[in-house]
Design a protein around this motif. Structure first.
Motif, PDB file in Angstrom:
ATOM      1  N   TYR A   1       0.838  -1.202   0.000  1.00  0.00           N
ATOM      2  CA  TYR A   1       0.000   0.000   0.000  1.00  0.00           C
ATOM      3  C   TYR A   1       0.872   1.250   0.000  1.00  0.00           C
ATOM      4  O   TYR A   1       0.611   2.208  -0.734  1.00  0.00           O
ATOM      5  N   GLN A   2       1.927   1.230   0.804  1.00  0.00           N
ATOM      6  CA  GLN A   2       2.818   2.373   0.898  1.00  0.00           C
ATOM      7  C   GLN A   2       3.495   2.694  -0.435  1.00  0.00           C
ATOM      8  O   GLN A   2       3.698   3.860  -0.773  1.00  0.00           O
ATOM      9  N   ILE A   3       3.832   1.669  -1.195  1.00  0.00           N
ATOM     10  CA  ILE A   3       4.531   1.906  -2.463  1.00  0.00           C
ATOM     11  C   ILE A   3       3.544   1.944  -3.634  1.00  0.00           C
ATOM     12  O   ILE A   3       3.950   1.896  -4.787  1.00  0.00           O
ATOM     13  N   GLN A   4       2.266   2.010  -3.305  1.00  0.00           N
ATOM     14  CA  GLN A   4       1.191   2.176  -4.291  1.00  0.00           C
ATOM     15  C   GLN A   4       1.089   0.996  -5.252  1.00  0.00           C
ATOM     16  O   GLN A   4       0.665   1.140  -6.401  1.00  0.00           O
ATOM     17  N   ASN A   5       1.475  -0.168  -4.763  1.00  0.00           N
ATOM     18  CA  ASN A   5       1.269  -1.398  -5.528  1.00  0.00           C
ATOM     19  C   ASN A   5      -0.051  -2.000  -5.048  1.00  0.00           C
ATOM     20  O   ASN A   5      -0.078  -2.907  -4.203  1.00  0.00           O
ATOM     21  N   TYR A   6      -1.138  -1.466  -5.567  1.00  0.00           N
ATOM     22  CA  TYR A   6      -2.442  -1.760  -4.987  1.00  0.00           C
ATOM     23  C   TYR A   6      -2.914  -3.186  -5.286  1.00  0.00           C
ATOM     24  O   TYR A   6      -3.641  -3.776  -4.494  1.00  0.00           O
ATOM     25  N   ASP A   7      -2.491  -3.742  -6.415  1.00  0.00           N
ATOM     26  CA  ASP A   7      -2.874  -5.126  -6.702  1.00  0.00           C
ATOM     27  C   ASP A   7      -2.283  -6.075  -5.657  1.00  0.00           C
ATOM     28  O   ASP A   7      -2.958  -7.003  -5.194  1.00  0.00           O
ATOM     29  N   LYS A   8      -1.046  -5.831  -5.304  1.00  0.00           N
ATOM     30  CA  LYS A   8      -0.409  -6.668  -4.281  1.00  0.00           C
ATOM     31  C   LYS A   8      -1.013  -6.406  -2.895  1.00  0.00           C
ATOM     32  O   LYS A   8      -1.131  -7.318  -2.071  1.00  0.00           O
ATOM     33  N   THR A   9      -1.373  -5.157  -2.627  1.00  0.00           N
ATOM     34  CA  THR A   9      -2.072  -4.856  -1.366  1.00  0.00           C
ATOM     35  C   THR A   9      -3.319  -5.711  -1.257  1.00  0.00           C
ATOM     36  O   THR A   9      -3.599  -6.318  -0.211  1.00  0.00           O
ATOM     37  N   ILE A  10      -4.080  -5.745  -2.337  1.00  0.00           N
ATOM     38  CA  ILE A  10      -5.329  -6.517  -2.351  1.00  0.00           C
ATOM     39  C   ILE A  10      -5.040  -8.011  -2.236  1.00  0.00           C
ATOM     40  O   ILE A  10      -5.724  -8.737  -1.503  1.00  0.00           O
ATOM     41  N   GLU A  11      -3.997  -8.469  -2.933  1.00  0.00           N
ATOM     42  CA  GLU A  11      -3.653  -9.895  -2.899  1.00  0.00           C
ATOM     43  C   GLU A  11      -3.310 -10.352  -1.477  1.00  0.00           C
ATOM     44  O   GLU A  11      -3.896 -11.316  -0.956  1.00  0.00           O
ATOM     45  N   PHE A  12      -2.360  -9.659  -0.840  1.00  0.00           N
ATOM     46  CA  PHE A  12      -1.949 -10.073   0.507  1.00  0.00           C
ATOM     47  C   PHE A  12      -3.035  -9.745   1.537  1.00  0.00           C
ATOM     48  O   PHE A  12      -3.279 -10.521   2.470  1.00  0.00           O
ATOM     49  N   GLY A  13      -3.686  -8.591   1.367  1.00  0.00           N
ATOM     50  CA  GLY A  13      -4.727  -8.217   2.317  1.00  0.00           C
ATOM     51  C   GLY A  13      -5.907  -9.168   2.285  1.00  0.00           C
ATOM     52  O   GLY A  13      -6.426  -9.568   3.337  1.00  0.00           O
ATOM     53  N   THR A  14      -6.330  -9.558   1.091  1.00  0.00           N
ATOM     54  CA  THR A  14      -7.452 -10.493   0.969  1.00  0.00           C
ATOM     55  C   THR A  14      -7.099 -11.848   1.565  1.00  0.00           C
ATOM     56  O   THR A  14      -7.941 -12.517   2.172  1.00  0.00           O
ATOM     57  N   ARG A  15      -5.846 -12.236   1.416  1.00  0.00           N
ATOM     58  CA  ARG A  15      -5.388 -13.483   2.039  1.00  0.00           C
ATOM     59  C   ARG A  15      -5.556 -13.413   3.547  1.00  0.00           C
ATOM     60  O   ARG A  15      -6.049 -14.358   4.187  1.00  0.00           O
ATOM     61  N   ALA A  16      -5.162 -12.277   4.138  1.00  0.00           N
ATOM     62  CA  ALA A  16      -5.304 -12.110   5.591  1.00  0.00           C
ATOM     63  C   ALA A  16      -6.769 -12.094   6.005  1.00  0.00           C
ATOM     64  O   ALA A  16      -7.136 -12.639   7.054  1.00  0.00           O
TER      65      ALA A  16
END
Length: 413
Positions: free
Chosen positions: A126-141
């Protein structure tokens, strides 16, 4: 809204990453795994330099490990931890992401460490504005049940910032539904993200749904103003319906403009409720809603006229009740009840309007039920009021008003 939410998440990320950098400086030993002889010397040198905060030296040693063709899988596991912690210490978050992801995906990852690292990866991306990865790891959590509320906010924000407004609405709806089901209270930040996504989608029904949730859990006047605006925009209202919209607006603190106070007072006078007109105009003056001299003078005249009508009307109410009992239909009881309603005697208003509806032959039973529900609510009989509002059927505007009064009644409890 977005700036506040983003700032809150950023603070959490910085705190979390900082604590992880301290916690993971020493590569944890894993059963049946060890650093190879080929890479051990460079890894040990990298760890020593890192502990002494000689980060460039440590990175040079790690680059040697990375280039070493004889390194084993556990060497890479330790190397990625060191890379990650050095880059975090240097605040080079884009460089920290690949080794963190490799660390997470390693077969040597301990289950007790995995959860915090997945959460850290979501925040970092999220901090580096890689929002797809934010969603990927966040959804996993989220799916695995360890996502804190701040992370859920960051995931929703990630959907929104990548302009996936349908995804934002869908994700936020899932989060909010789960919170409500468990007896929790959704934050106004997460609800506002849902609302903003629907505004971007130009979806009025979707927008109203989020506004209803906002006034239910965070009943601020500004949210009510936005919600009631849909009634004004919905089509031409009758005078009775407009007065009813104003009644709700006044009760939730959304009546702000001098023109609104004045129009509500005039509508109340026209409806035969001078006491209500006096109350409304007094509130307008108390709120300094009438700004210029002409407006103030005009409404002072209207207030004096309303006071005179009230002075001659209020003493006649007992006689009106007696006549209502003899009348063939219920309209006289409704009129007497409206009189008491205007003077703030909600118990008598409830009694007379209910009697009029029970008697039958009422010209406008829908409007009468709305007034009855309001009177019951103001008299402290919330359960009866909700039942009355639920019985309002017919015109979509009236049904919508009744539904909003129910929201207000439940939010106020």
């Amino acid at each position: 809204m977005n700036k506040v939410a983003k700032f809150a998440v950023a603070g959490t990320v910085a705190m979390l990453l900082g604590s992880m950098a301290v916690a993971a400086e020493d590569a944890p030993a894993a059963p049946k795994a060890q650093v190879s002889a080929a890479a051990g010397k460079d890894l040990q040198a990298a760890q020593k330099a890192m502990n002494e905060k000689k980060y460039d030296e440590a990175l040079a040693d790690l680059d040697k490990v990375k280039a070493n063709p004889k390194k084993n899988d556990y060497d890479e596991f330790a190397m990625n931890q060191f890379y990650y912690n050095i880059y975090v210490a240097q605040k080079k978050l884009p460089e920290a992401e690949p080794p963190l992801e490799a660390w997470i995906n390693s077969k040597f990852m301990k289950p007790e460490d995995l959860k915090r690292l997945v959460v850290a990866a979501a925040y970092l991306n999220y901090q580096i504005q890689n929002y797809d990865k934010t969603i990927e790891f966040g959804t996993r959590a989220v799916k695995e049940g360890y996502a804190p509320p701040q992370l859920q906010q960051a995931i929703a924000q990630a959907y929104y910032l990548k302009n996936d407004f349908k995804g934002t609405d869908r994700f936020v709806r899932g989060v909010v539904d789960a919170q409500i089901k468990s007896g929790g209270m959704p934050s106004d930040e997460i609800l506002n993200l849902g609302l903003s996504s629907c505004i971007k989608l130009n979806d009025d029904a979707c927008e109203s749904r989020w506004l209803e949730l906002l006034v239910t859990y965070h009943p601020k006047p500004d949210y009510w103003i936005d919600l009631l605006d849909s009634l004004y925009r919905g089509g031409k209202l009758s005078d009775k319906q407009l007065l009813q919209v104003y009644r709700l607006s006044a009760d939730v603190g959304a009546l702000k403009k001098g023109s609104e106070f004045a129009e509500m007072a005039q509508l109340a006078l026209d409806a035969g409720s001078p006491g209500e007109a006096v109350t409304v105009l007094n509130k307008g003056f108390a709120a300094n809603a009438f700004t210029d001299k002409a407006e103030q003078n005009r409404n002072r005249h209207l207030l004096e006229s309303a006071k005179k009508q009230a002075a001659s009307d209020q003493p006649t109410l007992p006689k009106s009740e007696a006549e209502a009992a003899k009348a063939p239909g219920g309209d006289r009881f409704i009129g007497a009840g409206l009189g008491y309603f205007g003077y703030g005697d909600y118990a008598k208003a409830s009694r007379d309007i209910a009697a009029g509806l029970a008697k039958g032959s009422v010209k406008d039973p829908t409007d009468a039920r709305l007034i009855l529900g309001i009177a019951q609510l103001k008299a402290g009989n919330k359960d009866d009021a909700v039942k009355t509002f639920k019985a309002v059927k017919g015109d979509p505007v009236d049904e919508r008003l009744a539904a909003l009064w129910i929201l207000h009644a439940r939010a106020a409890s």
